[in-house]
Design a protein around this motif. Structure first.
Motif, PDB file in Angstrom:
ATOM      1  N   ALA A 212     -21.453   5.233   9.624  1.00  0.00           N
ATOM      2  CA  ALA A 212     -22.511   6.228   9.449  1.00  0.00           C
ATOM      3  C   ALA A 212     -22.557   7.203  10.625  1.00  0.00           C
ATOM      4  O   ALA A 212     -22.803   8.408  10.444  1.00  0.00           O
ATOM      5  CB  ALA A 212     -23.856   5.522   9.283  1.00  0.00           C
ATOM      6  N   GLN A 213     -22.295   6.694  11.833  1.00  0.00           N
ATOM      7  CA  GLN A 213     -22.278   7.576  12.993  1.00  0.00           C
ATOM      8  C   GLN A 213     -21.102   8.551  12.937  1.00  0.00           C
ATOM      9  O   GLN A 213     -21.229   9.722  13.299  1.00  0.00           O
ATOM     10  CB  GLN A 213     -22.214   6.733  14.270  1.00  0.00           C
ATOM     11  N   ARG A 214     -19.938   8.081  12.462  1.00  0.00           N
ATOM     12  CA  ARG A 214     -18.775   8.967  12.344  1.00  0.00           C
ATOM     13  C   ARG A 214     -19.004  10.040  11.271  1.00  0.00           C
ATOM     14  O   ARG A 214     -18.560  11.187  11.427  1.00  0.00           O
ATOM     15  CB  ARG A 214     -17.527   8.150  11.999  1.00  0.00           C
ATOM     16  N   ILE A 215     -19.672   9.681  10.192  1.00  0.00           N
ATOM     17  CA  ILE A 215     -19.958  10.665   9.145  1.00  0.00           C
ATOM     18  C   ILE A 215     -20.830  11.788   9.692  1.00  0.00           C
ATOM     19  O   ILE A 215     -20.620  12.969   9.396  1.00  0.00           O
ATOM     20  CB  ILE A 215     -20.624   9.966   7.942  1.00  0.00           C
ATOM     21  N   LYS A 216     -21.804  11.430  10.507  1.00  0.00           N
ATOM     22  CA  LYS A 216     -22.687  12.440  11.091  1.00  0.00           C
ATOM     23  C   LYS A 216     -22.018  13.192  12.232  1.00  0.00           C
ATOM     24  O   LYS A 216     -22.176  14.417  12.363  1.00  0.00           O
ATOM     25  CB  LYS A 216     -23.964  11.764  11.580  1.00  0.00           C
ATOM     26  N   GLN A 217     -21.256  12.481  13.055  1.00  0.00           N
ATOM     27  CA  GLN A 217     -20.633  13.110  14.216  1.00  0.00           C
ATOM     28  C   GLN A 217     -19.606  14.154  13.818  1.00  0.00           C
ATOM     29  O   GLN A 217     -19.552  15.245  14.406  1.00  0.00           O
ATOM     30  CB  GLN A 217     -19.984  12.031  15.091  1.00  0.00           C
ATOM     31  N   PHE A 218     -18.763  13.850  12.812  1.00  0.00           N
ATOM     32  CA  PHE A 218     -17.694  14.757  12.400  1.00  0.00           C
ATOM     33  C   PHE A 218     -18.075  15.618  11.199  1.00  0.00           C
ATOM     34  O   PHE A 218     -17.184  16.206  10.567  1.00  0.00           O
ATOM     35  CB  PHE A 218     -16.430  13.953  12.093  1.00  0.00           C
ATOM     36  N   ALA A 232     -19.167  -0.430   0.971  1.00  0.00           N
ATOM     37  CA  ALA A 232     -18.028  -1.346   1.050  1.00  0.00           C
ATOM     38  C   ALA A 232     -17.346  -1.160   2.396  1.00  0.00           C
ATOM     39  O   ALA A 232     -17.354  -0.063   2.981  1.00  0.00           O
ATOM     40  CB  ALA A 232     -17.032  -1.110  -0.086  1.00  0.00           C
ATOM     41  N   ASP A 233     -16.756  -2.227   2.886  1.00  0.00           N
ATOM     42  CA  ASP A 233     -16.052  -2.207   4.168  1.00  0.00           C
ATOM     43  C   ASP A 233     -14.621  -1.747   3.936  1.00  0.00           C
ATOM     44  O   ASP A 233     -13.843  -2.429   3.253  1.00  0.00           O
ATOM     45  CB  ASP A 233     -16.088  -3.605   4.795  1.00  0.00           C
ATOM     46  N   VAL A 234     -14.251  -0.597   4.496  1.00  0.00           N
ATOM     47  CA  VAL A 234     -12.910  -0.018   4.344  1.00  0.00           C
ATOM     48  C   VAL A 234     -12.267   0.040   5.722  1.00  0.00           C
ATOM     49  O   VAL A 234     -12.808   0.682   6.632  1.00  0.00           O
ATOM     50  CB  VAL A 234     -12.963   1.378   3.704  1.00  0.00           C
ATOM     51  N   GLN A 235     -11.132  -0.617   5.875  1.00  0.00           N
ATOM     52  CA  GLN A 235     -10.390  -0.608   7.135  1.00  0.00           C
ATOM     53  C   GLN A 235      -9.014  -0.005   6.899  1.00  0.00           C
ATOM     54  O   GLN A 235      -8.397  -0.219   5.850  1.00  0.00           O
ATOM     55  CB  GLN A 235     -10.259  -2.029   7.694  1.00  0.00           C
ATOM     56  N   LEU A 236      -8.523   0.722   7.893  1.00  0.00           N
ATOM     57  CA  LEU A 236      -7.275   1.478   7.784  1.00  0.00           C
ATOM     58  C   LEU A 236      -6.228   0.870   8.704  1.00  0.00           C
ATOM     59  O   LEU A 236      -6.516   0.553   9.866  1.00  0.00           O
ATOM     60  CB  LEU A 236      -7.529   2.942   8.154  1.00  0.00           C
ATOM     61  N   PHE A 237      -4.995   0.717   8.187  1.00  0.00           N
ATOM     62  CA  PHE A 237      -3.889   0.133   8.944  1.00  0.00           C
ATOM     63  C   PHE A 237      -2.664   1.039   8.801  1.00  0.00           C
ATOM     64  O   PHE A 237      -2.301   1.441   7.693  1.00  0.00           O
ATOM     65  CB  PHE A 237      -3.536  -1.271   8.442  1.00  0.00           C
ATOM     66  N   PHE A 238      -2.030   1.351   9.938  1.00  0.00           N
ATOM     67  CA  PHE A 238      -0.741   2.039   9.968  1.00  0.00           C
ATOM     68  C   PHE A 238       0.257   1.107  10.647  1.00  0.00           C
ATOM     69  O   PHE A 238       0.118   0.787  11.833  1.00  0.00           O
ATOM     70  CB  PHE A 238      -0.839   3.351  10.749  1.00  0.00           C
ATOM     71  N   ARG A 239       1.234   0.660   9.893  1.00  0.00           N
ATOM     72  CA  ARG A 239       2.294  -0.211  10.422  1.00  0.00           C
ATOM     73  C   ARG A 239       1.685  -1.442  11.112  1.00  0.00           C
ATOM     74  O   ARG A 239       1.982  -1.758  12.271  1.00  0.00           O
ATOM     75  CB  ARG A 239       3.185   0.550  11.393  1.00  0.00           C
ATOM     76  N   ARG A 240       0.822  -2.122  10.422  1.00  0.00           N
ATOM     77  CA  ARG A 240       0.172  -3.364  10.868  1.00  0.00           C
ATOM     78  C   ARG A 240      -0.785  -3.169  12.041  1.00  0.00           C
ATOM     79  O   ARG A 240      -1.241  -4.147  12.628  1.00  0.00           O
ATOM     80  CB  ARG A 240       1.220  -4.426  11.235  1.00  0.00           C
ATOM     81  N   ALA A 241      -1.057  -1.944  12.407  1.00  0.00           N
ATOM     82  CA  ALA A 241      -1.985  -1.659  13.500  1.00  0.00           C
ATOM     83  C   ALA A 241      -3.275  -1.106  12.900  1.00  0.00           C
ATOM     84  O   ALA A 241      -3.251  -0.107  12.156  1.00  0.00           O
ATOM     85  CB  ALA A 241      -1.380  -0.669  14.489  1.00  0.00           C
ATOM     86  N   LYS A 242      -4.385  -1.734  13.249  1.00  0.00           N
ATOM     87  CA  LYS A 242      -5.678  -1.286  12.736  1.00  0.00           C
ATOM     88  C   LYS A 242      -6.118  -0.037  13.476  1.00  0.00           C
ATOM     89  O   LYS A 242      -6.031   0.042  14.708  1.00  0.00           O
ATOM     90  CB  LYS A 242      -6.718  -2.395  12.905  1.00  0.00           C
ATOM     91  N   VAL A 243      -6.607   0.938  12.718  1.00  0.00           N
ATOM     92  CA  VAL A 243      -7.034   2.217  13.289  1.00  0.00           C
ATOM     93  C   VAL A 243      -8.554   2.271  13.241  1.00  0.00           C
ATOM     94  O   VAL A 243      -9.143   2.220  12.155  1.00  0.00           O
ATOM     95  CB  VAL A 243      -6.430   3.399  12.511  1.00  0.00           C
ATOM     96  N   PRO A 244      -9.235   2.373  14.376  1.00  0.00           N
ATOM     97  CA  PRO A 244     -10.697   2.505  14.355  1.00  0.00           C
ATOM     98  C   PRO A 244     -11.108   3.815  13.687  1.00  0.00           C
ATOM     99  O   PRO A 244     -10.361   4.799  13.708  1.00  0.00           O
ATOM    100  CB  PRO A 244     -11.078   2.477  15.837  1.00  0.00           C
ATOM    101  N   PRO A 245     -12.284   3.863  13.099  1.00  0.00           N
ATOM    102  CA  PRO A 245     -12.733   5.109  12.452  1.00  0.00           C
ATOM    103  C   PRO A 245     -12.846   6.255  13.452  1.00  0.00           C
ATOM    104  O   PRO A 245     -13.474   6.139  14.494  1.00  0.00           O
ATOM    105  CB  PRO A 245     -14.103   4.737  11.876  1.00  0.00           C
ATOM    106  N   GLY A 246     -12.180   7.365  13.124  1.00  0.00           N
ATOM    107  CA  GLY A 246     -12.226   8.547  13.974  1.00  0.00           C
ATOM    108  C   GLY A 246     -11.185   8.593  15.066  1.00  0.00           C
ATOM    109  O   GLY A 246     -11.189   9.552  15.853  1.00  0.00           O
ATOM    110  N   ALA A 247     -10.288   7.616  15.157  1.00  0.00           N
ATOM    111  CA  ALA A 247      -9.286   7.605  16.218  1.00  0.00           C
ATOM    112  C   ALA A 247      -8.189   8.631  15.938  1.00  0.00           C
ATOM    113  O   ALA A 247      -7.900   8.979  14.790  1.00  0.00           O
ATOM    114  CB  ALA A 247      -8.671   6.212  16.353  1.00  0.00           C
ATOM    115  N   VAL A 248      -7.561   9.120  17.014  1.00  0.00           N
ATOM    116  CA  VAL A 248      -6.444  10.058  16.906  1.00  0.00           C
ATOM    117  C   VAL A 248      -5.157   9.257  16.730  1.00  0.00           C
ATOM    118  O   VAL A 248      -4.836   8.386  17.543  1.00  0.00           O
ATOM    119  CB  VAL A 248      -6.363  10.952  18.153  1.00  0.00           C
TER     120      VAL A 248
END
Length: 457
Positions: A212-218, A232-248
């Motif tokens: 919710a903070q990322r939705i408002k911040q960005f 729902a809980d949605v998590q993002l993974f690139f090549r087995r590495a978890k990406v925090p919401p909003g990370a570069v």
């Protein structure tokens, strides 16, 4: 001093033994001498023991995440194993491991008495569930015309009774230590309401607030959607590495399609649509920003027990509409917001026509239009960001994305205000006649040499 202390002080003086006057050392001095002797003996013993005996080695119980002690937590975490549960729970399991007792038979009287109380409460909740199920069965078998309010009131009452039954199922096992232990160990069955309840409670404690903070911040709302409430809980993974919401994310890392882990908290299977949208694509002709769709798929089945969703393994025949396009930010442009949005399709309706989705253009994509046209409801969200880096040009060349040879620079906006004439005492005394005053006026705020106000001869 309080009133009770003042009353008890004379009585305490009478009960204390009288100390006699002696010429020997006081008890305090004797205690200090004894303490110094003990410290000297312990230091000598420690030096001899350290030279003869090695350091304490961890036992097999100290290497087990279920029974590790606090002093061995750091090496275990460094090895990649996280301790399970609280420290009190691990100590309790450690004390009963040698005896071979299961968790529910821990030899603690208060623990066993509490389990008896919880068992009686669970039996009461099960009786209420049976009663409510009987009412639901009678109401389902009744004629809608015989129910007061007709079919509409009958459906409303059935929905209310079913929600009450689900709540009773959660209350029946909410305080069971075995259920909590199984959930902490990661062995919970998401088909059962109690484990979904625990998972949702844990998600809402931190992860949901972060989203919710990322939705408002960005400014995801209203740039992409007028309203977005994740459930729902949605998590993002690139090549087995978890990406925090909003990370570069580096361009080389985000080149292959990611994998999503979606945890639902309500029962049943449903079909969802997955869209990945870039909200910051530079439009040089209009001197503005537009949107681009990097991925679009529909008719993807999801349930509380099937959480993994690899975007690269979706069927191209009836699911994949627009394949994955690696995100690439042009040089000089600000960071790009890549939003991953999950939209639920209407229950009971046939699957979406993927050919209609393929006809949608990538550039100028509108997520709001997609939601309104196909009657979709957004329920899950995560995001990451992309910037120009050392690998962006190579990624754009491999996927034929134009714009790698263009560098964007902000246009300088000239001021529309007329030039300000020199004013004041300092401006009138800038001539050669007042050369001896220049040292006091050459750094006056608002007066610059670039404008020719201070002429050096």
């Amino acid at each position: 001093m309080s009133r009770c202390g003042a009353v008890a002080r004379p009585l305490a003086r009478q009960l204390l033994p009288l100390r006699r006057f002696t010429t020997t050392a006081t008890a305090r001095q004797q205690q200090q001498q004894q303490q110094h002797q003990n410290e000297a003996s312990s230091s000598s013993a420690s030096t001899t023991s350290s030279s003869s005996t090695p350091a304490q080695q961890p036992s097999p119980l100290d290497l087990d995440p279920d029974t590790v002690l606090p002093e061995f937590e750091a090496p275990l975490i460094k090895a990649g194993k996280m301790p399970v549960g609280s420290r009190r729970r691990r100590v309790a399991l450690r004390s009963t491991t040698d005896l071979g007792l299961p968790f529910e038979q821990l030899p603690y009287q208060a623990f066993q008495e509490a389990r008896a109380v919880l068992a009686a409460d669970r039996a009461d909740k099960l009786g209420q569930i049976r009663t409510q199920l009987g009412r639901i069965a009678r109401l389902e078998g009744a004629d809608p015309a015989a129910v007061r309010g007709g079919q509409r009131m009958r459906d409303t009452r059935l929905a209310s009774l079913r929600r009450h039954v689900e709540r009773l199922k959660i209350l029946a096992d909410a305080n069971d230590p075995l259920v909590k232990k199984r959930f902490e160990d990661g062995l919970g069955d998401m088909n059962k309401p109690i484990y979904r309840h625990y998972a949702e409670k844990k998600w809402r404690a931190y992860d949901r607030r972060l989203i919710a903070q990322r939705i408002k911040q960005f400014s995801i709302v209203p740039d992409l959607l007028p309203k977005l409430d994740p459930t729902a809980d949605v998590q993002l993974f690139f090549r087995r590495a978890k990406v925090p919401p909003g990370a570069v994310v580096d361009s080389a890392v985000s080149e292959p399609a990611p994998r999503l882990r979606v945890q639902l908290f309500d029962r049943g299977e449903r079909l969802v649509t997955v869209a990945v949208v870039d909200a910051d694509v530079p439009d040089l002709a209009a001197d503005a920003f537009s949107k681009r769709c990097h991925f679009l798929a529909a008719n993807v089945p999801l349930s509380p027990t099937s959480a993994s969703l690899p975007l690269a393994r979706l069927r191209p025949q009836d699911q994949l509409a627009l394949p994955w396009l690696p995100p690439a930010a042009q040089k000089g442009s600000p960071y790009h917001r890549l939003a991953v949005v999950l939209l639920e399709q209407t229950p009971g309706q046939p699957p979406l026509d993927v050919d209609k989705l393929r006809a949608l253009p990538r550039d100028g994509f509108s997520l709001k239009s997609l939601r309104d046209r196909f009657a979709l409801a957004p329920f899950g969200f995560t995001m990451f960001r992309s910037v120009w880096d050392d690998n962006t040009a190579a990624v754009m060349a491999r996927h034929a994305i134009p714009g790698a040879d263009v560098e964007l620079r902000p246009a300088r906006v000239r001021s529309l205000k007329p030039p300000v004439k020199p004013r004041g005492w300092e401006a009138k005394r800038q001539g050669p006649k007042y050369r001896h005053l220049w040292k006091y006026t050459k750094r006056i705020r608002g007066i610059s040499n670039a404008r020719g106000w201070i002429k050096k001869r």
